[in-house]
Write a protein that holds these residues in place. Structure first.
Motif, PDB file in Angstrom:
ATOM      1  N   VAL A 246       0.835  -1.205   0.000  1.00 51.91           N
ATOM      2  CA  VAL A 246       0.000   0.000   0.000  1.00 51.91           C
ATOM      3  C   VAL A 246       0.871   1.256   0.000  1.00 51.91           C
ATOM      4  CG1 VAL A 246      -1.712   1.306   1.312  1.00 51.91           C
ATOM      5  CG2 VAL A 246      -1.939  -1.180   1.092  1.00 51.91           C
ATOM      6  N   LEU A 247       1.911   1.263   0.824  1.00 52.96           N
ATOM      7  CA  LEU A 247       2.807   2.416   0.873  1.00 52.96           C
ATOM      8  C   LEU A 247       3.569   2.587  -0.441  1.00 52.96           C
ATOM      9  CD1 LEU A 247       4.172   1.980   4.506  1.00 52.96           C
ATOM     10  CD2 LEU A 247       2.654   3.795   3.691  1.00 52.96           C
ATOM     11  N   GLY A 248       3.743   1.505  -1.180  1.00 48.87           N
ATOM     12  CA  GLY A 248       4.404   1.584  -2.477  1.00 48.87           C
ATOM     13  C   GLY A 248       3.489   2.004  -3.598  1.00 48.87           C
ATOM     14  N   ILE A 280      -5.769  -2.248   7.397  1.00 46.96           N
ATOM     15  CA  ILE A 280      -4.881  -1.284   6.742  1.00 46.96           C
ATOM     16  C   ILE A 280      -5.692  -0.186   6.051  1.00 46.96           C
ATOM     17  CG2 ILE A 280      -3.185  -0.991   4.886  1.00 46.96           C
ATOM     18  CD1 ILE A 280      -2.179  -3.828   5.565  1.00 46.96           C
ATOM     19  N   ALA A 281      -6.759  -0.572   5.374  1.00 46.39           N
ATOM     20  CA  ALA A 281      -7.536   0.391   4.598  1.00 46.39           C
ATOM     21  C   ALA A 281      -8.298   1.380   5.470  1.00 46.39           C
ATOM     22  CB  ALA A 281      -8.505  -0.352   3.678  1.00 46.39           C
ATOM     23  N   PHE A 282      -8.878   0.896   6.569  1.00 44.82           N
ATOM     24  CA  PHE A 282      -9.832   1.724   7.311  1.00 44.82           C
ATOM     25  C   PHE A 282      -9.353   2.179   8.680  1.00 44.82           C
ATOM     26  CE2 PHE A 282     -12.387  -0.944   4.409  1.00 44.82           C
ATOM     27  CZ  PHE A 282     -12.952   0.069   3.650  1.00 44.82           C
ATOM     28  N   THR A 289      -2.947   9.422   2.140  1.00 40.95           N
ATOM     29  CA  THR A 289      -1.871  10.261   1.616  1.00 40.95           C
ATOM     30  C   THR A 289      -1.224   9.576   0.421  1.00 40.95           C
ATOM     31  OG1 THR A 289      -1.406  11.018   3.864  1.00 40.95           O
ATOM     32  CG2 THR A 289       0.269  11.463   2.200  1.00 40.95           C
ATOM     33  N   VAL A 290      -0.999  10.359  -0.636  1.00 40.79           N
ATOM     34  CA  VAL A 290      -0.277   9.822  -1.779  1.00 40.79           C
ATOM     35  C   VAL A 290       1.202   9.712  -1.420  1.00 40.79           C
ATOM     36  CG1 VAL A 290       0.415  10.255  -4.160  1.00 40.79           C
ATOM     37  CG2 VAL A 290      -1.924  10.752  -3.431  1.00 40.79           C
TER      38      VAL A 290
END
Length: 449
Positions: A246-248, A280-282, A289-290
């Motif tokens: 997700v961070l990537g 992770i999503a919620f 944040t992008v």
């Protein structure tokens, strides 16, 4: 609104469920699809004009797509309304997975036939998902995963252009599929480096459409990182890997289940894998944040290093004629095998720690008992349905459709319309693949020393 379908091994390599090669494998690692009848059963009650379907299939991808389109036709649904993805990435089969059928060049023809057919008739369909996942699982390093995946992708771009397709158009339908392993900073940086490198590669080849320059990618957490020992540890591994993905910047994500080193996931472990994504999503806030790690020295430095390393490997492959030649010569296979060997030596020497395997072991660990077990009766039931279909179909129409397919394969026309005629005549996956074997031959693994 989205489905993902996995197929059993016989379906993946073009054998019917009653073929001697299929014994013991029917329905084991995915659904068995032998015929249009099976595909109609699989999709029963699903509105194909409102649901997107991803199909993980390669050597028989064109046949399975034909089956999907045939179901829509029989329901009166326009092909232009269908959306989904077919993996259709045959080149990585020769270097990583092994579920190929034909030699690389006729296999590449089938890939581009799907490109061309869908560009004209099924414009919402993603005609390929180019996979680094299996390359990484086979033993490639992070920069090799990027480089070998993009080398394959460039081969597909050239093949599509050779078939008369415009990269500014079909480039929008390209998607990618990567693995995420446990080195957190390296994995985040890998995805950032890959996204940047792909845009540059497309621009260097004259692609001006920004959407065709974008790297749209799916990530699956690393199956090969999961251990049969202390399987609860896999929950932590998957959580870290999913967060790194997700961070990537991944667009979609598959989280493995904790018991996949032992069997297909049980219902309980699959639900826990889903809950991992949802936390992770919620709850984590990282999706708000992008590029939330952008500007981190460690991440930026690793991104630069990975892009540079991957570019060197890719340039070497391209300078020697591209991925197809490298695969035929066994060069990519050799590089992956050497990386896998080095990794295993590090594990066995204790230089690379695998918790529960080479450190922090438990000698009194009891094996889990609640893993998924496949009912062996499913295979005999599938075989019975298949033989019933063969007894009911119009033998003359069936034979004529297969003969027309073989004639087209010997020539140069697009094979997808003939595949559609064959599946609508109730030819099976194994019969169609078998007829193409007669024309194209079978690939034998390139041995590398």
């Amino acid at each position: 609104t989205g489905l993902s379908v996995a197929f059993d091994l016989p379906t993946q390599i073009g054998y019917d469920s009653d073929d001697p090669h299929a014994v013991g494998e029917v329905g084991r690692v995915g659904v068995a699809i032998d015929s249009l009848e099976d595909m109609e059963t699989l999709l029963d009650g699903i509105p194909l004009d409102r649901v997107s379907t991803s199909m993980t299939i390669n050597a028989t991808a064109a046949i399975l797509l034909a089956l999907y389109v045939a179901v829509a036709r029989r329901r009166g649904i326009a092909e232009s309304a269908l959306s989904g993805t077919v993996q259709n990435d045959i080149l990585k089969e020769y270097v990583a997975r092994g579920t190929y059928i034909y030699p690389p060049r006729p296999s590449l023809r089938l890939v581009t036939d799907v490109f061309a057919y869908c560009a004209e008739r099924v414009p919402k369909w993603n005609t390929i998902s180019i996979s680094g996942y299996h390359i990484r699982e086979a033993g490639a390093t992070a920069p090799q995963e990027i480089a070998f995946t993009f080398a394959n992708a460039l081969e597909y771009v050239r093949a599509a252009q050779g078939a008369g397709l415009d990269a500014n158009r079909f480039g929008e339908r390209l998607s990618f599929f990567f693995a995420c392993h446990s080195d957190f900073v390296e994995e985040v940086a890998k995805f950032r480096a890959a996204r940047r490198l792909w845009a540059r590669l497309m621009m260097e080849r004259g692609v001006t459409n920004p959407k065709a320059q974008q790297l749209r990618f799916h990530v699956q957490t690393g199956g090969v990182t999961l251990t049969a020992q202390q399987p609860d540890n896999n929950v932590v591994r998957v959580g870290l890997q999913a967060l790194a993905a997700v961070l990537g910047g991944c667009q979609s994500l598959h989280t493995n289940a904790k018991d996949e080193a032992l069997a297909l996931p049980s219902e309980a472990s699959a639900k826990l894998a889903l809950r991992t994504q949802q936390v992770i999503a919620f709850e984590s806030g990282v999706a708000d944040t992008v590029d939330p790690l952008g500007g981190s020295y460690a991440v930026e430095a690793a991104t630069e290093q990975l892009e540079g390393d991957a570019r060197k490997i890719l340039d070497r492959i391209e300078s020697k004629g591209g991925a197809l030649r490298a695969i035929e010569q066994g060069e990519i296979q050799r590089d992956i095998q050497e990386s896998a060997y080095r990794f295993q030596k590090q594990v066995e020497a204790g230089e690379r720690v695998i918790v529960g395997v080479n450190r922090f072991q438990e000698t009194d660990e009891a094996p889990p008992t609640d893993i998924l077990r496949i009912d062996p009766e499913l295979e005999s039931a599938q075989v019975a349905r298949l033989r019933g279909l063969r007894a009911r179909r119009d033998a003359g129409r069936w034979a004529a459709a297969l003969d027309a397919l073989a004639e087209q394969a010997r020539g140069g026309g697009n094979l997808v319309p003939c595949l559609l005629d064959a599946v609508l005549a109730w030819a099976t996956v194994g019969e169609i693949a078998g007829r193409l074997r007669e024309v194209f031959g079978e690939h034998r693994e390139t041995l590398v020393l």
